[in-house]
Scaffold this motif. Structure first.
Motif, short mmCIF file in Angstrom:
data_model
loop_
_atom_site.label_atom_id
_atom_site.label_comp_id
_atom_site.label_asym_id
_atom_site.label_seq_id
_atom_site.Cartn_x
_atom_site.Cartn_y
_atom_site.Cartn_z
N HIS A 28 9.19 -0.87 7.04
CA HIS A 28 8.89 0.28 6.18
C HIS A 28 10.15 0.94 5.64
O HIS A 28 10.23 1.30 4.46
N ARG A 29 11.17 1.10 6.47
CA ARG A 29 12.40 1.78 6.04
C ARG A 29 13.17 0.99 4.99
O ARG A 29 14.02 1.55 4.29
N ARG A 30 12.88 -0.28 4.87
CA ARG A 30 13.55 -1.09 3.84
C ARG A 30 13.11 -0.67 2.44
O ARG A 30 13.81 -0.91 1.47
N ASN A 74 -2.06 -1.82 0.70
CA ASN A 74 -2.76 -1.06 1.74
C ASN A 74 -2.59 0.44 1.55
O ASN A 74 -3.53 1.21 1.80
N ALA A 75 -1.41 0.87 1.11
CA ALA A 75 -1.22 2.29 0.83
C ALA A 75 -2.13 2.74 -0.30
O ALA A 75 -2.74 3.82 -0.25
N ASN A 79 -5.59 5.58 -0.55
CA ASN A 79 -5.49 6.75 -1.44
C ASN A 79 -4.08 7.32 -1.56
O ASN A 79 -3.92 8.50 -1.91
N ARG A 80 -3.05 6.51 -1.29
CA ARG A 80 -1.69 6.94 -1.61
C ARG A 80 -1.49 6.72 -3.11
O ARG A 80 -1.80 5.65 -3.63
N GLU A 81 -0.98 7.71 -3.80
CA GLU A 81 -0.77 7.59 -5.24
C GLU A 81 0.68 7.20 -5.52
O GLU A 81 1.59 8.04 -5.44
N ASP A 82 0.89 5.93 -5.81
CA ASP A 82 2.21 5.42 -6.18
C ASP A 82 3.27 5.71 -5.12
O ASP A 82 4.43 6.01 -5.44
N ASN A 83 2.89 5.65 -3.84
CA ASN A 83 3.89 5.83 -2.79
C ASN A 83 3.41 5.17 -1.50
O ASN A 83 2.23 4.85 -1.36
N GLY A 88 0.45 5.38 8.20
CA GLY A 88 -0.88 5.33 8.80
C GLY A 88 -1.80 4.34 8.11
O GLY A 88 -2.78 3.87 8.71
N TYR A 89 -1.49 3.99 6.85
CA TYR A 89 -2.31 3.01 6.14
C TYR A 89 -2.27 1.63 6.78
O TYR A 89 -3.11 0.78 6.51
N LEU A 90 -1.29 1.42 7.66
CA LEU A 90 -1.18 0.12 8.33
C LEU A 90 -2.15 -0.01 9.51
O LEU A 90 -2.35 -1.11 10.02
#
Length: 271
Positions: A28-30, A74-75, A79-83, A88-90
């Protein structure tokens, strides 16, 4: 979901879920930390059917491209909008996502074998093997496996079959589109080649702008458009048509290819 329920390729979904969770957490941090992934078009992901969707994309690293797509898909579905904030989506990832990859790449070590469990459709390349050019027939089992994956869910493919920019589109992708009639969603990525090594496993440089653009599904006349017409449509959609070289100086492309060769040699020396 039963504890030992399997997908059409025999992978246990419970294990696949944890592979995606762990790889996603470690990576994720990448994309949000060392670098900041800028996403455009995530609303398109939410509107897609659950099956028979083919994502086509340009290719910059062996593995980071696909890992980023698992994050973004998955994000977006969560319902993540462009981010990709808040991983938690994982926790409940979409398990019927697959990606097409070269068999020899996915068998090249322990980590690729683990990554393969996340959804690899491993195929034998018809044009290259073990660093040498070859010319062999397409294996029908490879084609049927792609069809099997489309029948079950979403498939990611890189129609150039190489991380080198502006290489020709492989006609096999166009044949798959024409015969299986999937919803075809183009993706254009950038910054991955500068952020990571060629394999996409090592962070090479931080604070690089990474972009991830999801485009509207292509309008394709599956019955009447020729293979050549579909190939050209793919080239434009993923911004790899030769006309784009008018915008990007050829000298820059050639210099990048030389750098990639040097990185490959250094990687080989490291192993």
């Amino acid at each position: 979901m039963g504890l030992f329920k399997r997908n059409p390729f025999g992978h246990i979904l419970f294990i696949k879920k944890w592979v995606i969770r762990i790889i996603g957490s470690l990576s994720h941090r990448r994309f949000r930390g060392f670098n900041e992934l800028q996403i455009e078009g995530s609303e398109i992901i939410k509107s897609l059917p659950d099956k028979n969707v083919l994502f086509i994309s340009n290719h910059q690293t062996y593995f980071a491209d696909v890992v980023a797509m698992f994050h973004v898909f998955n994000a977006s579905l969560s319902n993540r909008e462009d981010n990709i904030k808040n991983i938690g989506y994982l926790w409940n990832p979409k398990l019927n996502i697959y990606y097409v990859a070269a068999k020899e790449t996915m068998k090249s070590g322990l980590l690729p074998k683990i990554l393969a469990y996340a959804g690899s459709i491993s195929i034998e390349r018809t044009w290259r093997s073990k660093g040498e050019d070859v010319n062999r027939q397409v294996k029908m089992s490879d084609i049927s496996n792609i069809k099997k994956a489309l029948d079950d869910g979403w498939v990611i493919t890189f129609p150039q079959g190489t991380t080198t920019p502006f290489k020709p589109i492989r006609k096999g992708t166009a044949h798959i589109i024409k015969h299986y009639k999937p919803v075809v969603v183009p993706i254009v990525i950038d910054g991955f080649r500068r952020s990571f090594d060629k394999k996409g496993l090592r962070v090479k440089k931080k604070n690089i702008l990474q972009t991830f653009e999801i485009k509207e599904p292509l309008e394709i006349d599956y019955e009447n458009e020729s293979i050549a017409e579909i190939v050209e449509k793919i080239e434009y959609a993923i911004e790899q048509h030769p006309s784009f070289l008018k915008v990007i100086p050829r000298e820059e492309i050639e210099a990048q290819e030389e750098l990639n060769k040097l990185r490959k040699w250094r990687l080989e020396d490291d192993y």
